[in-house]
Motif scaffolding. Structure first.
Motif, PDB file in Angstrom:
ATOM      1  N   LEU A  71     -12.067 -41.194  56.337  1.00 19.25           N
ATOM      2  CA  LEU A  71     -12.550 -39.878  56.759  1.00 19.25           C
ATOM      3  C   LEU A  71     -11.529 -39.158  57.625  1.00 19.25           C
ATOM      4  N   ILE A  72     -11.087 -39.793  58.696  1.00 24.83           N
ATOM      5  CA  ILE A  72     -10.154 -39.135  59.616  1.00 24.83           C
ATOM      6  C   ILE A  72      -8.815 -38.864  58.936  1.00 24.83           C
ATOM      7  N   ALA A  73      -8.298 -39.842  58.172  1.00 26.33           N
ATOM      8  CA  ALA A  73      -7.002 -39.661  57.503  1.00 26.33           C
ATOM      9  C   ALA A  73      -7.002 -38.477  56.536  1.00 26.33           C
ATOM     10  N   PRO A  74      -7.962 -38.361  55.595  1.00 27.21           N
ATOM     11  CA  PRO A  74      -7.943 -37.192  54.705  1.00 27.21           C
ATOM     12  C   PRO A  74      -8.261 -35.878  55.406  1.00 27.21           C
ATOM     13  N   LEU A  75      -9.064 -35.915  56.494  1.00 29.45           N
ATOM     14  CA  LEU A  75      -9.407 -34.679  57.196  1.00 29.45           C
ATOM     15  C   LEU A  75      -8.197 -34.020  57.841  1.00 29.45           C
ATOM     16  N   ILE A  76      -7.137 -34.800  58.062  1.00 29.19           N
ATOM     17  CA  ILE A  76      -5.913 -34.232  58.640  1.00 29.19           C
ATOM     18  C   ILE A  76      -5.412 -33.072  57.800  1.00 29.19           C
ATOM     19  N   TYR A  77      -5.498 -33.208  56.475  1.00 27.11           N
ATOM     20  CA  TYR A  77      -4.963 -32.171  55.579  1.00 27.11           C
ATOM     21  C   TYR A  77      -5.823 -30.909  55.578  1.00 27.11           C
ATOM     22  N   PHE A  78      -7.064 -31.001  56.008  1.00 28.77           N
ATOM     23  CA  PHE A  78      -7.924 -29.826  56.093  1.00 28.77           C
ATOM     24  C   PHE A  78      -7.846 -29.170  57.470  1.00 28.77           C
ATOM     25  N   SER A  79      -7.388 -29.916  58.477  1.00 34.12           N
ATOM     26  CA  SER A  79      -7.376 -29.404  59.848  1.00 34.12           C
ATOM     27  C   SER A  79      -6.001 -28.949  60.317  1.00 34.12           C
ATOM     28  N   VAL A  80      -4.950 -29.331  59.606  1.00 30.37           N
ATOM     29  CA  VAL A  80      -3.583 -28.913  59.975  1.00 30.37           C
ATOM     30  C   VAL A  80      -3.176 -27.755  59.072  1.00 30.37           C
ATOM     31  N   PRO A  81      -2.771 -26.608  59.638  1.00 30.20           N
ATOM     32  CA  PRO A  81      -2.403 -25.439  58.824  1.00 30.20           C
ATOM     33  C   PRO A  81      -1.250 -25.728  57.877  1.00 30.20           C
ATOM     34  N   ASP A  82      -1.169 -24.941  56.805  1.00 27.49           N
ATOM     35  CA  ASP A  82      -0.146 -25.178  55.790  1.00 27.49           C
ATOM     36  C   ASP A  82       1.265 -25.022  56.342  1.00 27.49           C
ATOM     37  N   TYR A  83       1.489 -24.049  57.261  1.00 28.38           N
ATOM     38  CA  TYR A  83       2.840 -23.861  57.800  1.00 28.38           C
ATOM     39  C   TYR A  83       3.295 -25.064  58.606  1.00 28.38           C
ATOM     40  N   LEU A  84       2.339 -25.716  59.298  1.00 23.15           N
ATOM     41  CA  LEU A  84       2.691 -26.899  60.085  1.00 23.15           C
ATOM     42  C   LEU A  84       2.919 -28.098  59.175  1.00 23.15           C
ATOM     43  N   GLN A  85       2.148 -28.213  58.102  1.00 24.35           N
ATOM     44  CA  GLN A  85       2.382 -29.275  57.131  1.00 24.35           C
ATOM     45  C   GLN A  85       3.768 -29.134  56.493  1.00 24.35           C
ATOM     46  N   LYS A  86       4.156 -27.899  56.169  1.00 25.29           N
ATOM     47  CA  LYS A  86       5.472 -27.669  55.575  1.00 25.29           C
ATOM     48  C   LYS A  86       6.590 -28.025  56.544  1.00 25.29           C
ATOM     49  N   TYR A  87       6.354 -27.782  57.842  1.00 23.66           N
ATOM     50  CA  TYR A  87       7.349 -28.148  58.847  1.00 23.66           C
ATOM     51  C   TYR A  87       7.465 -29.667  58.966  1.00 23.66           C
ATOM     52  N   ILE A  88       6.318 -30.347  58.953  1.00 24.51           N
ATOM     53  CA  ILE A  88       6.304 -31.804  59.131  1.00 24.51           C
ATOM     54  C   ILE A  88       7.032 -32.505  57.990  1.00 24.51           C
ATOM     55  N   VAL A  89       6.804 -32.052  56.751  1.00 24.00           N
ATOM     56  CA  VAL A  89       7.412 -32.739  55.606  1.00 24.00           C
ATOM     57  C   VAL A  89       8.920 -32.490  55.522  1.00 24.00           C
ATOM     58  N   LYS A  90       9.448 -31.582  56.346  1.00 25.08           N
ATOM     59  CA  LYS A  90      10.895 -31.345  56.387  1.00 25.08           C
ATOM     60  C   LYS A  90      11.589 -32.190  57.446  1.00 25.08           C
ATOM     61  N   LEU A  91      10.806 -32.900  58.274  1.00 24.31           N
ATOM     62  CA  LEU A  91      11.387 -33.757  59.301  1.00 24.31           C
ATOM     63  C   LEU A  91      12.100 -34.943  58.653  1.00 24.31           C
ATOM     64  N   PRO A  92      13.153 -35.456  59.275  1.00 28.91           N
ATOM     65  CA  PRO A  92      14.007 -36.474  58.636  1.00 28.91           C
ATOM     66  C   PRO A  92      13.291 -37.729  58.159  1.00 28.91           C
ATOM     67  N   VAL A  93      12.466 -38.339  58.980  1.00 29.61           N
ATOM     68  CA  VAL A  93      11.863 -39.625  58.619  1.00 29.61           C
ATOM     69  C   VAL A  93      10.437 -39.448  58.092  1.00 29.61           C
ATOM     70  N   ILE A  94       9.642 -38.664  58.814  1.00 30.37           N
ATOM     71  CA  ILE A  94       8.233 -38.502  58.446  1.00 30.37           C
ATOM     72  C   ILE A  94       8.089 -37.830  57.090  1.00 30.37           C
ATOM     73  N   GLY A  95       8.899 -36.816  56.851  1.00 34.38           N
ATOM     74  CA  GLY A  95       8.808 -36.060  55.602  1.00 34.38           C
ATOM     75  C   GLY A  95       8.940 -36.925  54.349  1.00 34.38           C
ATOM     76  N   PRO A  96      10.060 -37.659  54.195  1.00 28.91           N
ATOM     77  CA  PRO A  96      10.209 -38.502  52.993  1.00 28.91           C
ATOM     78  C   PRO A  96       9.114 -39.540  52.839  1.00 28.91           C
ATOM     79  N   VAL A  97       8.618 -40.077  53.971  1.00 31.39           N
ATOM     80  CA  VAL A  97       7.542 -41.075  53.893  1.00 31.39           C
ATOM     81  C   VAL A  97       6.263 -40.443  53.345  1.00 31.39           C
TER      82      VAL A  97
END
Length: 272
Positions: free
Chosen positions: A45-71
């Motif tokens: 529940l908590i893990a999938p809810l992250i994608y509904f509670s974090v805005p798209d612009y912040l998700q796009k920023y996170i996936v561009k980070l060096p380590v977290i993004g590729p994972v």
């Protein structure tokens, strides 16, 4: 950030605190039932809810980070790999020899729980992320099969726990092992004084259930909660897919009518 995303984020943080900061965490070391409640809410529940509670612009920023993004994006590139990682992590963690030993080390136990949560977040990335282009994401049918697959592969581990003929985990049945596991969340001095006074002999001090009944109840609760959470996910994916397909069908029909009208006008022009 929309009001809906803000409300979901606050709700998700309250749920996360309830699982690891409130008495639920302490109870999860006392009774197996609460441990399975904790696992169900955190992973499914908590893990999938992250994608509904974090805005798209912040998700796009996170996936561009060096380590977290590729994972995280591993889920989009290899969805079956992340699905199997989640199932393997859940199943291996609940092997008696693994879980009993992990609960003897606070550091190791915390690291493994954090890793399982990260794997769960990765596993739901290909289903709910707001980053990948629509044409590169899984189709609605494949998303439904993906969620259904998680539920199917979690079932054997739950079945072994529910239908076991005897208690599987010494940290929930044996007094000494249980006290060692309780040291993860209770000061050792207090436990020594209680044990020395003969006040507590094990988890049965806190419940009328036998260890086997506690274990079976935990397995049933995990399966029921997982079915409820996945049922909501499946309904969300299905109706979103249905609406998109209907919208696409309407657009195709509209374009076909426009082409037919244009062809009719051209034919009328030539006849004149």
């Amino acid at each position: 950030m929309t009001q809906k995303e803000g409300a979901l984020f606050v709700t998700n943080m309250i749920l996360l605190y309830a699982m690891y900061g409130a008495p639920v965490d302490l109870l999860s070391h006392i009774l197996f039932t609460f441990h399975m409640v904790q696992m169900a809410f955190v992973l499914f529940l908590i893990a999938p809810l992250i994608y509904f509670s974090v805005p798209d612009y912040l998700q796009k920023y996170i996936v561009k980070l060096p380590v977290i993004g590729p994972v995280l994006r591993l889920g989009a590139k290899k969805p079956l790999v992340t699905l199997m990682l989640l199932i393997a992590a859940f199943s291996i963690y609940h092997l008696p020899v693994v879980m009993d030993n992990l609960k003897m080390s606070a550091t190791l136990h915390t690291l493994v729980l954090a890793l399982m949560f990260l794997i769960a977040v990765m596993a739901f990335y290909p289903i709910f992320n707001k980053v990948e282009p629509e044409e590169e994401q899984l189709g609605g049918l494949f998303k439904l099969l993906y969620i259904f697959g998680i539920g199917v592969f979690v079932t054997p581990a739950c079945a072994l726990i529910i239908f076991a003929s005897s208690p599987m985990y010494s940290t929930y049945t044996e007094g000494e092992a249980w006290l060692n596991a309780m040291a993860l969340c209770v000061p050792a001095g207090i436990l020594d004084s209680i044990a020395g006074a003969g006040m507590i002999s094990g988890p049965e001090y806190f419940t009328n259930m036998t260890p086997l009944s506690d274990q079976r109840t935990g397995g049933i609760i995990m399966k029921v909660l997982q079915e409820v959470f996945f049922g909501v996910m499946l309904a969300h994916i299905f109706f979103k897919w249905f609406n998109e397909e209907r919208k696409n069908a309407d657009q195709i029909t509209e374009r076909a009518l426009e082409r037919a009208q244009a062809q009719k006008e051209m034919n009328n022009r030539f006849r004149v």
